[in-house]
Design a protein around this motif. Structure first.
Motif, PDB file in Angstrom:
ATOM      1  N   UNK A   1       5.736 -13.127   0.816  1.00 34.85           N
ATOM      2  CA  UNK A   1       5.988 -13.947  -0.361  1.00 34.85           C
ATOM      3  C   UNK A   1       6.714 -15.263  -0.111  1.00 34.85           C
ATOM      4  N   UNK A   2       7.354 -15.418   1.018  1.00 33.04           N
ATOM      5  CA  UNK A   2       8.107 -16.648   1.269  1.00 33.04           C
ATOM      6  C   UNK A   2       7.163 -17.812   1.552  1.00 33.04           C
ATOM      7  N   UNK A   3       7.481 -18.947   0.983  1.00 35.53           N
ATOM      8  CA  UNK A   3       6.710 -20.152   1.256  1.00 35.53           C
ATOM      9  C   UNK A   3       6.843 -20.614   2.699  1.00 35.53           C
ATOM     10  N   UNK A   4       7.858 -20.119   3.393  1.00 38.51           N
ATOM     11  CA  UNK A   4       8.079 -20.488   4.791  1.00 38.51           C
ATOM     12  C   UNK A   4       7.564 -19.443   5.771  1.00 38.51           C
ATOM     13  N   UNK A   5       6.811 -18.458   5.273  1.00 40.72           N
ATOM     14  CA  UNK A   5       6.277 -17.408   6.138  1.00 40.72           C
ATOM     15  C   UNK A   5       5.291 -17.999   7.136  1.00 40.72           C
ATOM     16  N   UNK A   6       5.420 -17.629   8.416  1.00 46.66           N
ATOM     17  CA  UNK A   6       4.489 -18.140   9.408  1.00 46.66           C
ATOM     18  C   UNK A   6       3.072 -17.589   9.236  1.00 46.66           C
ATOM     19  N   UNK A   7       2.929 -16.400   8.639  1.00 48.44           N
ATOM     20  CA  UNK A   7       1.603 -15.815   8.432  1.00 48.44           C
ATOM     21  C   UNK A   7       1.678 -14.729   7.359  1.00 48.44           C
ATOM     22  N   UNK A   8       1.487 -15.074   6.091  1.00 47.05           N
ATOM     23  CA  UNK A   8       1.579 -14.065   5.027  1.00 47.05           C
ATOM     24  C   UNK A   8       0.420 -13.068   5.043  1.00 47.05           C
ATOM     25  N   UNK A   9      -0.637 -13.336   5.814  1.00 44.21           N
ATOM     26  CA  UNK A   9      -1.809 -12.466   5.847  1.00 44.21           C
ATOM     27  C   UNK A   9      -1.812 -11.487   7.025  1.00 44.21           C
ATOM     28  N   UNK A  10      -0.819 -11.526   7.865  1.00 43.76           N
ATOM     29  CA  UNK A  10      -0.801 -10.648   9.035  1.00 43.76           C
ATOM     30  C   UNK A  10      -0.727  -9.186   8.586  1.00 43.76           C
ATOM     31  N   UNK A  11      -1.530  -8.300   9.188  1.00 45.81           N
ATOM     32  CA  UNK A  11      -1.415  -6.874   8.854  1.00 45.81           C
ATOM     33  C   UNK A  11      -0.046  -6.341   9.293  1.00 45.81           C
ATOM     34  N   UNK A  12       0.546  -5.518   8.431  1.00 44.78           N
ATOM     35  CA  UNK A  12       1.868  -4.941   8.710  1.00 44.78           C
ATOM     36  C   UNK A  12       1.771  -3.426   8.615  1.00 44.78           C
ATOM     37  N   UNK A  13       2.192  -2.741   9.676  1.00 45.72           N
ATOM     38  CA  UNK A  13       2.310  -1.286   9.645  1.00 45.72           C
ATOM     39  C   UNK A  13       3.790  -0.932   9.634  1.00 45.72           C
ATOM     40  N   UNK A  14       4.216  -0.203   8.617  1.00 48.05           N
ATOM     41  CA  UNK A  14       5.608   0.218   8.486  1.00 48.05           C
ATOM     42  C   UNK A  14       5.783   1.550   9.213  1.00 48.05           C
ATOM     43  N   UNK A  15       6.800   1.624  10.080  1.00 49.99           N
ATOM     44  CA  UNK A  15       7.120   2.835  10.822  1.00 49.99           C
ATOM     45  C   UNK A  15       8.419   3.411  10.287  1.00 49.99           C
ATOM     46  N   UNK A  16       8.405   4.691   9.911  1.00 47.84           N
ATOM     47  CA  UNK A  16       9.635   5.305   9.420  1.00 47.84           C
ATOM     48  C   UNK A  16       9.533   6.825   9.441  1.00 47.84           C
ATOM     49  N   UNK A  17      10.683   7.461   9.522  1.00 48.38           N
ATOM     50  CA  UNK A  17      10.741   8.914   9.405  1.00 48.38           C
ATOM     51  C   UNK A  17      10.914   9.330   7.946  1.00 48.38           C
ATOM     52  N   UNK A  18      11.209   8.368   7.090  1.00 44.56           N
ATOM     53  CA  UNK A  18      11.430   8.634   5.666  1.00 44.56           C
ATOM     54  C   UNK A  18      10.120   8.415   4.920  1.00 44.56           C
ATOM     55  N   UNK A  19       9.423   9.516   4.610  1.00 42.03           N
ATOM     56  CA  UNK A  19       8.076   9.399   4.053  1.00 42.03           C
ATOM     57  C   UNK A  19       7.966   9.940   2.632  1.00 42.03           C
ATOM     58  N   UNK A  20       9.057   9.872   1.901  1.00 41.04           N
ATOM     59  CA  UNK A  20       8.983  10.297   0.512  1.00 41.04           C
ATOM     60  C   UNK A  20       8.007   9.379  -0.228  1.00 41.04           C
TER      61      UNK A  20
END
Length: 177
Positions: free
Chosen positions: A75-94
């Motif tokens: 969402x930031x106007x200063x983002x270098x790449x707002x379209x890059x795929x993001x995978x979130x890694x976490x042990x908290x899967x509620x």
């Protein structure tokens, strides 16, 4: 991109041990171009100078957590790449956390402890995901509707959905109550 060896992955995790595990798993799957960042600020700086094809992002980091970083990327106007795929890694899967990550614009979710098979499946999905990106008042990211049933007859919620007209359907009232 023609093969996994062409992919450049950015790992953002404050744990050196976790970055090592992910690095080993990615190499085993044929991905060799990797960058690492311990903090969100370090990751942003790196993304400004290096083209990144996929971000693997830990949820629990300091001082900026992964969820806030995902929102910044999207969402930031200063983002270098707002379209890059993001995978979130976490042990908290509620369910609430999965929904929060999705609502922050995350492409996919990977549960820790990570298996090689699951990581490879999620990476493959993220890199081949064809969902359009949607922008609304408080959201930017991949369309949260993963698939549309071609046989679905309504009720429709959006003007862009096919079959929408100016009539009122009683189901609309029941669903919004």
């Amino acid at each position: 991109m023609t093969s996994l060896s062409d992919i450049h992955v950015l790992m953002v995790d404050d744990s050196p041990q976790m970055r090592f595990v992910i690095r080993c798993l990615l190499r085993a799957s044929g991905i060799y171009q990797m960058s690492e960042a311990e903090t969100a600020a370090e990751a942003l700086e790196l993304m400004r100078t290096t083209p990144i094809d996929l971000v693997l992002l830990d949820w629990k980091m300091e001082p900026i957590d992964g969820l806030a970083f995902a929102r910044m990327l999207r969402q930031s106007g200063e983002s270098p790449n707002p379209y890059v795929p993001i995978l979130m890694l976490t042990a908290h899967t509620e369910i609430s956390r999965v929904a929060a990550a999705r609502d922050a614009g995350v492409t996919g979710f990977v549960k820790k402890p990570i298996s090689a098979r699951l990581l490879f499946e999620r990476v493959s999905f993220a890199l081949t995901d064809t969902r359009l990106y949607v922008r609304s008042g408080d959201f930017f990211g991949p369309d949260r509707r993963k698939g549309q049933n071609p046989n679905y007859a309504g009720p429709f919620r959006r003007r862009t959905d096919q079959g929408v007209d100016d009539t009122f359907d009683i189901d609309d009232m029941r669903c919004s109550a």
